[in-house]
Enzyme design. Structure first.
Site, PDB file in Angstrom:
ATOM      1  N   CYS A  60       0.938  -0.972  -0.014  1.00 52.27           N
ATOM      2  CA  CYS A  60      -0.440   0.228  -0.459  1.00 52.27           C
ATOM      3  C   CYS A  60       0.801   1.141  -0.430  1.00 52.27           C
ATOM      4  CB  CYS A  60      -0.968  -0.160   1.106  1.00 52.27           C
ATOM      5  SG  CYS A  60      -0.005   0.068   3.303  1.00 52.27           S
ATOM      6  N   CYS A  63       3.592   1.622   2.541  1.00 52.89           N
ATOM      7  CA  CYS A  63       5.085   0.911   1.828  1.00 52.89           C
ATOM      8  C   CYS A  63       5.812   1.732   0.871  1.00 52.89           C
ATOM      9  CB  CYS A  63       4.616  -0.640   1.498  1.00 52.89           C
ATOM     10  SG  CYS A  63       3.852  -1.691   2.608  1.00 52.89           S
ATOM     11  N   ASP A 657       1.282  20.253  13.276  1.00 56.65           N
ATOM     12  CA  ASP A 657       0.405  20.900  12.763  1.00 56.65           C
ATOM     13  C   ASP A 657      -0.163  21.703  13.541  1.00 56.65           C
ATOM     14  OD1 ASP A 657      -0.662  21.858  10.418  1.00 56.65           O
ATOM     15  OD2 ASP A 657      -1.957  20.352  10.311  1.00 56.65           O
ATOM     16  N   ASP A 867      -0.384  16.991   4.885  1.00 59.30           N
ATOM     17  CA  ASP A 867       0.865  16.762   6.317  1.00 59.30           C
ATOM     18  C   ASP A 867       2.406  15.779   5.967  1.00 59.30           C
ATOM     19  OD1 ASP A 867       0.426  19.268   7.529  1.00 59.30           O
ATOM     20  OD2 ASP A 867      -0.772  18.025   8.837  1.00 59.30           O
TER      21      ASP A 867
END
Length: 987
Positions: A60, A63, A657, A867
């Protein structure tokens, strides 16, 4: 002219040099490039080369993110891009600072297979199978399996976990199949069970009863192949199983079972049921525990009499006379009884050690079984020699060590029994997660009007997509979906960690495994089987427990040479003591009266063999990681493996953030002001239309505000037509609304677009910034028409979390795309001193890299969407409030609750875990470093202390158990007691 203004702005900003506070209009790359390194002397530091690498094992986007992070940490990397679907990585690098082998090594260290390719090549066909491997005793076993599997043609990668007893094998199905892989591992002397083959998503395995012939299985295959939505059907004739890959939108497991049971010459000829792989969600150790318990108890039946005959009865005068009765020449009754009793222990209950040792030697490795076999054989066969000599000689006097071999095996069996019981507790977290899903569900059959026609109780595993499920009050939601009828409150704390029940009504999403506390709900299933949030959490935890922490390399390196060293050292010990005795290098008084120099030397050598324990070393890290990741998951902190844990405990700098991280993330419009004549409702509708395609939290606030102006409305059909929408990260949006060019964003966007901002608008923005509100300007056809102020309250725990992190030695800073006034105001409120504002996503990643270049370990906390570049660039990326979307996150740690306290929990848990790992290593290494010399007799000349082999064996058995028990203490982990907001004043 359409879009010309924004295109000009893009060109203008693109020509400027980037900095953390300068914002470009073009969308930033998803992941940040590495900063340039200054060239060294005599090398061409400006040379950049392209490298294409085939990467195998990716599942996915997470990874891909981990690979990019691993590569970009290397010096001299210009840029790196990973494509999951193409199994390919493209890297631009400076050969003056890094070479191809280092890049490939970084990818392999991240847990993937890497091979340099020239240009683009089609990826090879590959399949993954998961296997349960039983019988491994130490890292030598797991390393041996890995090394021997890799040698097989078609095996691309093999990863073996000693702690979870699981193997993940990546292979080319054209060259080898999973049956051959299972046979290969079986040939190495390990019991193997298949867990899954290929992608588990949209795949089901059925157990077939009644099909005792090849023709019957082929008939079932033909019937299933004809079903709409079935992609492939593989049959296992010997195992009477069928593996079906399918499209869940069209069919599902219930349909397959119906088809199988309706096939044949008469109804019910064949029966089908879902096949649950052995040990799925964690190894089922009950059978192994029972086997070792039986072996230990049966061995005790023989060992205890041997012990009494050797250690107790000879000191009872009335019994000693009978035991010393000679039967054949010098052979006594006691020796014969000990021989008869010790033999079953050696060859029946100790058989597994012979098999394990033979298999390991057969494949060129050495494990703990070899040490046990050598040690017990030395004691047993020397004892047999003394018995034969006694029976054939009238003068021979010798001492047998039958009690040594028997007690050694019994103690080691006891140790293995305790170790397996303890290891079973390390995976309890996964078992608890899997138990959250209810075993059954109520399936409703409804007509097109939604009227219930029939309800049936079925297994949860048989739920198919688009099924309507009835959820009663007090019962668990069986699968992910949305409410089609009813209202209730659902307790989602077991999944998200949120303590308060969440109200649910028609159209709201529900999560499988959560508890319905109010009324009846009808739920339409949207995600079933391995697609559900609960299944994804379980797989994430399982994958984390499979992944090796970098510190594990220490144990792997030591274990490779440990057993051969011990064998050589044991032989050297025996020869050394024997030679010293023959040369009269020590006093004869050192030798016990019942022994000679050879027997004394033999005891020292056997003690060295059996006291050495590679198992404790191999279990030190994986057991601690297993327990920590499991405990983290139960508290809503999903840690993606040992690498994330190891990096988290070293964090010096925490970057937050602002929106959705330090603030609640549910901003609302609190003020607005028009600078030109325009109807306020039309003003709101225009900017809502421009923001409708944006995913930013501020956009949601603007749209919700427009809705409230019109009255409650669930759709947005009333919005004006929008064309040419463009999202400008860190600045705002551009869109053509009703033929007008609309810009909605900050001051930078207006300046870059050559739009004059009137003084009254600037004053309004400054006033809002002082109140910690975000000011947004609205320009229509290059003129400022108005402005909005949006407020996003700070999370109540934010100030406490920043203070706790500071007390832990972790400094906090804030990086946000918001304006400086709002950013500084929020920072003052939560106690953060260092702030970067008006920073685009790429700039956030650059700030992370700048901090890393100073030697700091950096963690980034964000919402996991805007982010993502910084999350990937950071040493530890934490996605907060990720909810159920955990499978595609680029972060190393997923904080499922929208609560900053979990940031402290993640850091605190990682530190506790690595303190425990260090303690495990101190014990495992210290035990061997001290134990082996003591067993070799270094204290004997000074103190007369000698470690009998059976005591050494007991110590060896207890060492593994103690390491596992040490790791299990992490199950008692509690969050820091000072995680209480009232302890920190708010002013």
């Amino acid at each position: 002219m359409s879009g010309h203004m924004i295109d000009m702005a893009i060109q203008r900003i693109d020509s400027k040099k980037d900095s953390p506070t300068r914002v470009a209009l073009i969308p930033a790359p998803h992941y940040p490039p590495m900063p340039h390194y200054p060239p060294s002397i005599n090398v061409n530091g400006d040379e950049v080369r392209e490298l294409n690498i085939q990467v195998l094992g990716m599942q996915c986007a997470a990874c891909a993110g981990s690979i990019e992070k691993a590569v970009k940490r290397l010096p001299g990397i210009e840029d790196a891009t990973v494509a999951v679907l193409q199994d390919r990585a493209q890297v631009f690098y400076h050969p003056a600072f890094v070479d191809e082998s280092k890049i490939c090594e970084a990818i392999e260290d991240a847990g993937f297979e890497a091979q340099v390719i020239q240009g683009y090549c089609m990826p090879e066909t590959k399949t993954i199978c998961r296997l349960r491997v039983k019988g491994m005793t130490c890292t030598s076993c797991s390393n041996s399996i890995e090394n021997n599997l890799i040698k097989l043609s078609g095996i691309k990668k093999a990863q073996i976990s000693l702690a979870t007893e699981e193997a993940v094998v990546l292979y080319d199905p054209k060259l080898i199949n999973y049956t051959q892989i299972v046979e290969a591992i079986d040939d190495m002397g390990f019991a193997t069970d298949l867990i899954s083959v290929g992608e588990e998503r949209d795949q089901v395995v059925l157990k077939i009863e009644g099909a005792h012939s090849i023709s019957g299985m082929h008939l079932i295959k033909i019937s299933l192949d004809a079903l709409p939505g079935v992609k492939s059907v593989d049959i296992d004739i010997e195992g009477e199983k069928v593996v079906i890959a399918y499209d869940p939108e069209l069919t599902g497991p219930r349909a397959f079972i119906e088809i199988v049971e309706s096939t044949g010459s008469f109804p019910g000829q064949y029966k089908a049921s879902l096949c649950v792989p052995p040990g799925q969600g964690g190894p089922d150790r009950r059978a192994e525990i029972n086997r070792y318990r039986r072996s230990f108890l049966w061995s005790c039946i023989f060992t205890v009499p041997v012990f009494l005959l050797s250690m107790v009865f000879p000191y009872v005068p009335s019994l000693k006379e009978g035991l010393d009765t000679k039967m054949v020449k010098m052979l006594t009754v006691g020796e014969l009884l000990r021989w008869l009793l010790a033999t079953p222990v050696q060859f029946v209950f100790g058989r597994q050690f012979y098999v394990g040792a033979f298999r390991s030697l057969q494949h060129g490795s050495a494990n703990m079984d070899l040490l046990v076999a050598l040690g017990t054989n030395a004691a047993y066969f020397y004892s047999v020699y003394t018995v034969i000599r006694a029976a054939t000689s009238v003068e021979f006097k010798g001492t047998d060590f039958f009690e040594t071999s028997a007690m050694l095996i019994s103690f080691i069996l006891l140790g293995k029994f305790l170790e397996i019981m303890a290891k079973g507790k390390t995976s309890e977290a996964i078992a608890k997660l899997m138990q959250l899903a209810p075993p059954t569900a109520i399936l409703l059959r409804v007509d097109k009007d939604g009227t219930v026609l029939e309800q049936t109780e079925i297994s949860t595993k048989l739920i198919q997509r688009n099924d309507i499920i009835k959820v009663l009050p007090g019962s668990k939601v069986p699968t992910d979906g949305f409410v089609t009828w009813g209202q209730s409150h659902v307790n989602e704390s077991m999944i998200t960690g949120e303590a308060n029940p969440v109200p649910k009504k028609q159209g709201d999403k529900v999560i499988g495994g959560t508890m319905n506390q109010g009324g009846i709900l009808h739920v339409k299933a949207t995600h079933v089987g391995s697609e559900t949030a609960l299944s994804q959490i379980v797989r994430l935890v399982e994958a984390a427990q499979m992944a090796k922490a970098p510190v594990q390399k220490l144990a792997d390196g030591v274990s490779r040479y440990f057993v051969p060293f011990v064998v050589v050292f044991a032989v050297a010990t025996w020869i050394g003591w024997f030679a010293a005795g023959k040369a009269n290098s020590y006093s004869k008084s050192w030798i016990p009266s019942s022994m000679d120099a050879f027997e004394l030397a033999l005891q020292f050598g056997v003690s060295v063999l059996v006291i050495a324990c590679p198992c404790a070393l191999g279990l030190a890290t994986p057991t601690a990681v297993m327990v920590a990741t499991g405990e983290g998951a139960t508290q809503g902190v999903l840690i993606k493996g040992g690498h994330a844990l190891e990096s988290a405990h070293k964090v010096h700098q925490m970057i937050f953030d602002k929106t959705g991280t330090l603030t609640i993330g549910k901003p609302v419009v609190v003020s607005s002001k028009l600078f030109k004549h325009m109807v306020l409702q039309k003003f709101y509708e225009t900017i809502a239309a421009a923001e409708a395609s944006s995913e930013h939290p501020l956009a949601r606030a603007i749209i919700d505000n427009a809705k409230s102006m019109r009255g409650e409305s669930s759709d947005l059909s009333w919005l004006p037509e929008v064309n040419n929408f463009k999202s400008l990260p860190g600045q705002g949006v551009y869109a053509e609304v009703g033929g007008q060019e609309v810009l909605v964003g900050n001051m930078q966007l207006m300046t870059a677009s050559n739009i004059d901002v009137p003084e009254e608008a600037i004053d309004y923005l400054q006033d809002m910034e002082k109140q910690a509100r975000t000011g947004i300007l609205v320009a229509i056809n290059k003129e400022i028409y108005g402005a909005l102020a949006i407020s996003d309250p700070v999370k109540p725990e934010a100030k406490a979390v920043v203070a706790i992190l500071k007390s832990m030695g972790v400094l906090s800073m804030m990086v946000t795309g918001d304006n400086w006034g709002t950013a500084n105001s929020i920072a003052r409120e939560v106690g953060i001193e260092k702030v970067y504002a008006e920073t685009r996503p790429q700039g956030k990643a650059d700030i992370v890299k700048e901090l890393q270049s100073t030697g700091k370990t950096v963690a980034m906390v964000g919402d996991g969407i805007n982010d993502s570049p910084a999350l990937v660039a950071a040493d530890v990326g934490m996605a907060i409030g990720a909810g159920t979307d955990i499978a595609i996150e680029a972060a190393d740690i997923v904080l499922m609750r929208n609560n900053l306290e979990d940031v402290v929990t993640a850091i605190h848990l990682s530190r506790k875990t690595f303190r425990r790992i260090r303690l495990n290593y101190v014990w495992a290494l210290g035990y061997n470093i001290l134990g082996i010399p003591i067993a070799a007799g270094v204290l004997f000349p000074f103190t007369g202390f000698r470690l009998p082999p059976w005591v050494a064996g007991a110590a060896m058995a207890s060492s593994s158990v103690s390491v596992v028990m040490s790791s299990l203490l992490l199950k008692n982990y509690k969050k820091p007691i000072n995680l209480t907001v009232p302890k920190f004043p708010t002013s």
